[in-house]
Write an enzyme that holds these catalytic residues in place. Structure first.
Site, PDB file in Angstrom:
ATOM      1  N   GLU A 194     -35.014   9.235  95.244  1.00  0.00           N
ATOM      2  CA  GLU A 194     -34.471  10.398  94.547  1.00  0.00           C
ATOM      3  C   GLU A 194     -35.584  11.188  93.868  1.00  0.00           C
ATOM      4  O   GLU A 194     -35.535  12.424  93.818  1.00  0.00           O
ATOM      5  CB  GLU A 194     -33.425   9.941  93.537  1.00  0.00           C
ATOM      6  CG  GLU A 194     -32.185   9.341  94.201  1.00  0.00           C
ATOM      7  CD  GLU A 194     -31.126   8.956  93.187  1.00  0.00           C
ATOM      8  OE1 GLU A 194     -30.229   9.779  92.928  1.00  0.00           O
ATOM      9  OE2 GLU A 194     -31.203   7.823  92.664  1.00  0.00           O
ATOM     10  N   GLU A 209     -28.253   2.062  96.782  1.00  0.00           N
ATOM     11  CA  GLU A 209     -27.303   1.860  95.690  1.00  0.00           C
ATOM     12  C   GLU A 209     -25.962   1.295  96.138  1.00  0.00           C
ATOM     13  O   GLU A 209     -25.348   0.495  95.411  1.00  0.00           O
ATOM     14  CB  GLU A 209     -27.098   3.177  94.937  1.00  0.00           C
ATOM     15  CG  GLU A 209     -28.184   3.497  93.924  1.00  0.00           C
ATOM     16  CD  GLU A 209     -29.433   4.117  94.525  1.00  0.00           C
ATOM     17  OE1 GLU A 209     -30.285   4.599  93.760  1.00  0.00           O
ATOM     18  OE2 GLU A 209     -29.581   4.104  95.767  1.00  0.00           O
TER      19      GLU A 209
END
Length: 259
Positions: free
Chosen positions: A113, A133
């Protein structure tokens, strides 16, 4: 030696994550140091290009396990934990000068990210990247869901986020995550070549082009970032997240895997 080292190479500033003994895992102290380095680079008129890279064998393994453990026991602290990260990752994207993530070894989870918040990515052909995730019952919530579709397209973004699979540098380049790919031994040279091209363009024009292009690609970024945290708040309080983190730390498959 600090958690972040600064190297100025002419008008190019290298911001180097320096926690190699922990695979540059993003704990609170490293995130704070990165944020301060981004702020300093954004405010320095002598800096025209910013490169983010990692010291040691990899770019970064992502969020520190201790931070994930804390979140699993105190999901109400999610926004407080997330807000400074998001503010600084956003600054990397929004500062009026081009930013580059130089990726070697691995770029995982929150580190991917971070790389997505940069304008461009230069990646070693043998490096790997993944947003994992979902493997522990969460979603990428510091811009991964909001930025990845604009970079690789919606279908590929869904596949990468919803499966958590790894991609190597060559595939990352083929699908658009990496702007350039090079053998690991030539990664520094490939990054410098891109920096030289950017330095050859008018800086104000580059800054304004960047602002327009980002608005075109992500017109609803503020809204989707809020959707990310709303979803994450639900997940952080869920049984799946508690089981996912327990399984990850225990090096076993979670109960929800394979259902």
């Amino acid at each position: 030696m600090g958690l972040v080292e600064i190297e100025d190479r002419g008008a190019v500033r290298h911001i180097v994550m320096n926690r190699p003994e922990k695979r540059n895992a993003l704990n609170g102290e490293l995130i704070q140091a990165l944020g301060e380095a981004f702020e300093a680079a954004a405010a320095d008129d002598d800096v025209r290009v910013v490169v983010v890279r990692g010291e040691g064998p990899m770019f970064s393994s992502g969020m520190d396990l201790g931070s994930l453990q804390d979140l699993s026991t105190n999901p109400g602290a999610l926004r407080e934990f997330r807000d400074p990260i998001l503010r600084w990752w956003n600054l990397l994207e929004e500062m009026p000068k081009p930013t580059i993530a130089q990726i070697h070894g691995a770029c995982i989870g929150g580190a991917m990210e971070l790389a997505l918040a940069a304008d461009m990515r230069v990646m070693a052909d043998d490096a790997v990247a993944a947003i994992l995730e979902v493997k522990i019952g969460l979603i990428p919530d510091v811009g991964g869901c909001s930025r990845l579709p604009a970079v690789v397209g919606l279908g590929r973004a869904k596949e990468l986020i919803m499966t958590g699979r790894f991609i190597k540098g060559t595939e990352a380049h083929a699908i658009g995550f990496a702007n350039r790919v090079a053998p690991a031994a030539e990664l520094e040279a490939a990054t410098q070549a891109l920096c030289d091209e950017l330095l050859g363009a008018a800086p104000i024009a580059v800054a304004l082009a960047k602002r327009v292009l980002d608005r075109v690609a992500k017109p609803a970024l503020e809204e989707t970032l809020e959707l990310e945290v709303e979803a994450q708040e639900r997940l952080a309080a869920s049984d799946d997240f508690a089981e996912g983190t327990s399984a990850f730390l225990g090096k076993r498959a979670p109960a929800f895997a394979g259902k």
